[in-house]
Design an enzyme around this catalytic site. Structure first.
Site, PDB file in Angstrom:
ATOM      1  N   LYS A 120      -1.371  -3.186  -3.697  1.00 16.16           N
ATOM      2  CA  LYS A 120      -1.727  -4.611  -3.614  1.00 16.16           C
ATOM      3  C   LYS A 120      -0.404  -5.968  -3.568  1.00 16.16           C
ATOM      4  O   LYS A 120      -0.561  -6.314  -2.505  1.00 16.16           O
ATOM      5  CB  LYS A 120      -2.703  -5.151  -4.083  1.00 16.16           C
ATOM      6  CG  LYS A 120      -3.805  -6.387  -3.606  1.00 16.16           C
ATOM      7  CD  LYS A 120      -4.897  -7.001  -4.475  1.00 16.16           C
ATOM      8  CE  LYS A 120      -4.332  -7.524  -5.767  1.00 16.16           C
ATOM      9  NZ  LYS A 120      -6.171  -6.984  -6.927  1.00 16.16           N
ATOM     10  N   ASP A 138      -7.874  -7.215  -1.766  1.00 16.49           N
ATOM     11  CA  ASP A 138      -8.774  -7.479  -2.958  1.00 16.49           C
ATOM     12  C   ASP A 138     -10.268  -7.553  -2.737  1.00 16.49           C
ATOM     13  O   ASP A 138     -10.434  -6.799  -2.097  1.00 16.49           O
ATOM     14  CB  ASP A 138      -7.465  -8.894  -3.290  1.00 16.49           C
ATOM     15  CG  ASP A 138      -8.729  -9.583  -2.539  1.00 16.49           C
ATOM     16  OD1 ASP A 138      -9.325 -10.069  -1.757  1.00 16.49           O
ATOM     17  OD2 ASP A 138      -8.448 -11.293  -3.264  1.00 16.49           O
TER      18      ASP A 138
END
Length: 212
Positions: A120, A138
């Site tokens: 991420k 997310d």
């Protein structure tokens, strides 16, 4: 959800926010890297408060190492998991100096080799610092992708890969920011603000809430 509806969703998001960007404050790829490492399980607001103390003192790998662990902890102690994050940041700074001429690397593999940097975080850096059409999934993006029917998936990687296929090419660079901001301020976890949502006519969420 068909491709025409997906295209219209991003057309609507673009019309309300033509130039989206991260809410993290930064002035260089290195500052963004540090801010994103700090942002794990923390709000952008809390990270910005910490980096406003940190970056005027130390905004390069060399300066952070010179600040030392005690100095770094003093700047970031208001953030959750700050001790672990400090160790990761110091180790990352050492690797940037040793292997990357103090520059933030531009490949996923090199980024993910840095302590405290996962997929991420790497995607955020690639997209926001270097303009790559990546999508960092997310909790906000995961929720919006599943709730709207845009790109449903059982885990963040599945949602990411589906979004990369589903998002029209012309929207792919900014999709990351549109979806995060939409999830943060409109399509919220506990009480989605469907009444003010610009894409509610396209959303496939069955339990829409239009109460203000």
């Amino acid at each position: 959800m068909n491709s025409a509806k997906r295209h219209e969703i991003f057309t609507c998001l673009q019309s309300t926010n033509p130039h989206p960007t991260t809410e993290l404050e930064y002035r260089s790829p290195f500052e963004l890297l540090i801010a994103v490492i700090l942002s794990a399980q923390a709000t952008d607001k809390s990270v910005n408060l910490a980096t406003r103390k940190l970056f005027p003192q130390a905004n390069t790998p060399e300066k952070i190492l010179a600040l030392g662990e005690a100095g770094l902890l003093e700047c970031i102690k208001s953030i959750g998991l700050y001790k672990t994050k400090a160790k990761n940041i110091l180790a990352t700074c050492q690797l940037l100096i040793q292997h990357h001429h103090s520059e933030v690397p531009r490949t996923r593999e090199q980024l993910e080799a840095l302590p405290g940097v996962g997929r991420k975080t790497a995607n955020v850096i690639l997209n926001t610092a270097f303009g790559e059409p990546t999508i960092a999934v997310d909790t906000h993006i995961f929720r919006v992708a599943n709730r709207t029917g845009l790109a449903p998936g059982k885990n963040v990687l599945e949602v990411e890969l589906k979004l990369l296929k589903a998002v029209p090419k012309e929207f792919r660079h900014d999709a990351h920011h549109w979806l995060i901001l939409h999830g943060r301020y409109v399509c919220k976890a506990r009480k989605p603000a469907c009444a003010i949502c610009t894409i509610n006519h396209l959303c496939e969420f069955k339990d829409k809430n239009f109460a203000l």
